[in-house]
Design an enzyme around this catalytic site. Structure first.
Site, PDB file in Angstrom:
ATOM      1  CE  LYS A  52      -0.322   0.348   4.687  1.00 28.34           C
ATOM      2  NZ  LYS A  52      -1.375   0.053   6.337  1.00 28.34           N
ATOM      3  CE1 TYR A 282      11.820  31.817   3.488  1.00 33.69           C
ATOM      4  CE2 TYR A 282      11.656  30.130   3.675  1.00 33.69           C
ATOM      5  CZ  TYR A 282      11.617  30.773   2.996  1.00 33.69           C
ATOM      6  OH  TYR A 282      11.878  31.089   1.212  1.00 33.69           O
ATOM      7  CG  MET A 329       8.486  23.814  -1.311  1.00 30.92           C
ATOM      8  SD  MET A 329       7.602  24.914  -2.317  1.00 30.92           S
ATOM      9  CE  MET A 329       6.472  25.658  -0.911  1.00 30.92           C
TER      10      MET A 329
END
Length: 407
Positions: A52, A282, A329
């Site tokens: 799965k 950041y 990101m």
């Protein structure tokens, strides 16, 4: 090959395979090794390889084929759509899907010969699909012995078994299996596993009294396969273990005889000298403690690296460095120390986030500790933006069968 662009044609001929920029490298020989190891632990019970979630991020079709080649008899998935994708790839081994909604395509499952897990509410829909397809459904009745998720409750088990047997007598379904799922098998000292096992034995007796003669009874997951032979019954469902990861705190994959199958790697995209006190990423939560060289690693949380895993290890040129500053990101930063101009020579070097750890390198478990999570999540969350590259892949046959066939 050329690609038209607004400003003219772009010649893509010199562009390398993107898998060399960043990739999750999947060693299918490791998958085979792990399946054989788990099959030996489970014998004489058969093995269901759980593939799965795109085989826990490893690639469902290649992993399923490798698992069957190594002796797995069954495949397990959560969703019917996952099973249908395996069927479309030519894999016709026995296959079970067990997590459904009111919109699940039971008709397609019946038509494709996919076994269907049934907790009770699905039964009428499965029977309707069998009538529509004019063939009996293959059903595994699931009972909740203590996990508190899907599965019939102990109070409703008698009714579910009775209804299923009525439909079996009408030729609309076959009760192929009875199963449940363990809650704390990864903590072997806890008593709840004994309680669940006792409850499972009781519901099996109820089903037997009602005339059920299942092909397979299954309860054990990876940790129970390795530590509780009394839970094996006819079939074990192994997920994490076939990917070479340990389900136990305090026991490594190597100690269990397993080999991690995924290596997550990329290339150092930039190295630059910075002064003392340079802030990084950041929030500027990290500052260099002296003149240093920062290495930019071009993967981030969009690639599945947990944003909270500052401190996670990255190995470059045989040395492991912690991630400093916040993970962004698309990228993160390691502090290479005061290398001076020599640090620039690491631009383009391979950066390994995790692998099998055999050379002392970082592992998925290291990243799990950094993120405050489990190794399951680290490998499963590697995003589709990261290409999978498979090594030790055998040429696929026209169809891949389990060792017992699909009947």
């Amino acid at each position: 090959m050329t690609y038209p662009a607004i400003t003219g044609d772009f010649d893509a001929a010199p562009v390398q395979d993107p898998r060399y920029e960043r990739s999750a490298v999947i060693d299918l020989d490791a998958i085979r090794h792990n399946v054989r190891r788990l099959a030996a632990a489970a014998s004489p019970a058969k093995v269901m390889a759980v593939v799965k979630a795109d085989a826990y991020g490893h690639g469902a079709v290649p992993v399923a084929r490798a698992a069957l080649e190594a002796g797995a008899s069954w495949l397990g998935v959560a969703h019917i759509s996952e099973a249908l994708a395996l069927r479309a790839a030519g894999i016709d081994a026995p296959m079970l899907a067990w997590l459904h909604t009111t919109e699940s395509n039971f008709g397609a499952a019946v038509a494709a010969g996919v076994d269907i897990g049934c907790s009770g509410w699905e039964l009428e829909r499965i029977v309707a699909a069998a009538r529509e397809q004019e063939r009996p459904a293959r059903v595994h009745l699931k009972v909740d012995t203590g996990l508190g998720r899907n599965g019939a409750t102990l109070d409703t088990w008698d009714n579910l078994v009775g209804e299923a047997m009525e439909y079996q007598d009408q030729g609309l379904l076959r009760v192929v299996g009875i199963f449940s799922h363990l809650a704390v098998a990864d903590e072997p000292e806890r008593p709840e596993t004994d309680q669940q096992l006792a409850a499972f034995r009781e519901v099996l007796a109820v089903a037997e009294d009602a005339g059920v003669d299942p092909e397979v009874r299954h309860l054990a997951n990876t940790p129970a396969t390795l530590s509780r032979p009394d839970t094996h019954f006819d079939l074990v469902r192994v997920g994490l273990g076939i990917y070479g990861l340990s389900p136990f705190n305090g026991q490594t994959s190597a100690e269990l005889g397993l080999r991690p199958a995924m290596k997550l790697r990329t290339l150092v995209s930039q190295c630059k000298e910075v002064p003392d006190g340079q802030g990084v990423s950041y929030g500027l939560r990290y500052h260099t403690s002296g003149p240093s060289t920062l290495g930019l690693i071009p993967v981030g949380y969009a690639d599945g690296v947990p944003r909270v895993a500052t401190g996670g290890p990255v190995r470059v040129a045989g040395k492991t460095y912690p991630v400093v500053g916040r993970i962004a990101m698309d990228q993160m930063v390691i502090d290479l120390g005061d290398t001076g101009p020599a640090g620039a020579g690491l631009r383009g070097a391979e950066a390994e986030l995790f692998g099998d750890g055999t050379d002392g390198g970082p592992t998925a478990d290291d990243w799990a500790r950094a993120a405050g999570t489990i190794n399951y999540e680290i490998v499963t969350r590697v995003s589709p933006r990261v290409p999978r590259r498979f090594i030790n892949e055998q040429a696929p046959a026209a169809a891949v069968h389990g060792s017992e066939g699909a009947a």
